[in-house]
Write a protein that holds these residues in place. Structure first.
Motif, short mmCIF file in Angstrom:
data_model
loop_
_atom_site.label_atom_id
_atom_site.label_comp_id
_atom_site.label_asym_id
_atom_site.label_seq_id
_atom_site.Cartn_x
_atom_site.Cartn_y
_atom_site.Cartn_z
N GLN A 22 -63.28 -93.97 -74.26
CA GLN A 22 -61.86 -93.98 -74.58
C GLN A 22 -61.12 -92.91 -73.78
OE1 GLN A 22 -60.81 -94.02 -78.80
NE2 GLN A 22 -62.87 -94.79 -79.23
N LYS A 23 -61.73 -91.73 -73.65
CA LYS A 23 -61.11 -90.65 -72.87
C LYS A 23 -60.98 -91.06 -71.41
CE LYS A 23 -61.07 -87.40 -76.15
NZ LYS A 23 -59.95 -86.62 -76.60
N LEU A 24 -61.99 -91.73 -70.87
CA LEU A 24 -61.92 -92.20 -69.48
C LEU A 24 -60.86 -93.28 -69.33
CD1 LEU A 24 -65.72 -92.31 -68.60
CD2 LEU A 24 -64.02 -90.65 -67.80
N GLN A 25 -60.75 -94.16 -70.32
CA GLN A 25 -59.70 -95.18 -70.29
C GLN A 25 -58.32 -94.52 -70.30
OE1 GLN A 25 -60.81 -97.48 -73.79
NE2 GLN A 25 -61.35 -99.22 -72.48
N MET A 26 -58.16 -93.49 -71.13
CA MET A 26 -56.90 -92.80 -71.20
C MET A 26 -56.57 -92.09 -69.89
SD MET A 26 -55.48 -90.16 -74.05
CE MET A 26 -56.34 -88.76 -73.44
N LEU A 27 -57.57 -91.48 -69.29
CA LEU A 27 -57.38 -90.82 -67.99
C LEU A 27 -56.94 -91.83 -66.94
CD1 LEU A 27 -57.59 -88.18 -66.45
CD2 LEU A 27 -59.98 -88.69 -66.01
N ASN A 28 -57.58 -92.98 -66.90
CA ASN A 28 -57.18 -94.03 -65.97
C ASN A 28 -55.73 -94.47 -66.23
OD1 ASN A 28 -59.25 -94.40 -64.18
ND2 ASN A 28 -59.82 -96.42 -64.92
N ALA A 29 -55.38 -94.62 -67.51
CA ALA A 29 -54.03 -95.05 -67.85
C ALA A 29 -52.99 -94.02 -67.39
CB ALA A 29 -53.90 -95.26 -69.36
N CYS A 30 -53.30 -92.75 -67.55
CA CYS A 30 -52.38 -91.70 -67.12
C CYS A 30 -52.22 -91.69 -65.60
CB CYS A 30 -52.86 -90.33 -67.61
SG CYS A 30 -52.77 -90.14 -69.40
N ILE A 31 -53.31 -91.90 -64.89
CA ILE A 31 -53.24 -91.94 -63.42
C ILE A 31 -52.42 -93.15 -62.97
CG2 ILE A 31 -54.59 -92.26 -61.31
CD1 ILE A 31 -56.83 -90.63 -62.70
N GLU A 32 -52.67 -94.31 -63.58
CA GLU A 32 -51.90 -95.51 -63.24
C GLU A 32 -50.42 -95.30 -63.52
OE1 GLU A 32 -53.52 -98.87 -65.29
OE2 GLU A 32 -55.41 -98.77 -64.23
#
Length: 102
Positions: A22-32
């Protein structure tokens, strides 16, 4: 900007996955989101430069005052642990006048 292509994200972290995922998904979302914001800002700057910045001349019809266009933030995604913390913080506020004032 480094996106991990193996971590897919629809709109928010999926609680069916582990907290780390979930943390990695959130990090990807923030970068996008940052990439989208930067490209939209550069497109807006290019358009304003081409049009001679006509947004500065927008005024209210009744008063003639300069139009103030607010910039809003998008809602950030939350992981499961962040959602729990958010719910607990809201529960502590209560439903009384003191809670609504905060």
């Amino acid at each position: 900007h480094i996106l991990n292509p193996d971590i897919k994200l629809a709109s928010r972290p999926d609680p069916a996955f582990s907290l780390l995922h979930q943390k990695l998904q959130m990090l990807n979302a923030c970068i996008e989101q940052k990439i989208k914001r930067e490209s939209a800002l550069s497109a807006l700057n290019e358009t304003a430069a081409q049009e001679g910045s006509e947004h500065d001349t927008l005024t209210l019809l009744m008063t003639g005052e300069k139009l103030n266009v607010p910039q809003t933030q998008t809602h950030s995604p939350m992981t499961e642990d962040m959602q729990v913390e958010h719910v607990e913080a809201l529960a502590k506020l209560g439903s009384g006048a003191e809670g609504s004032r905060l």
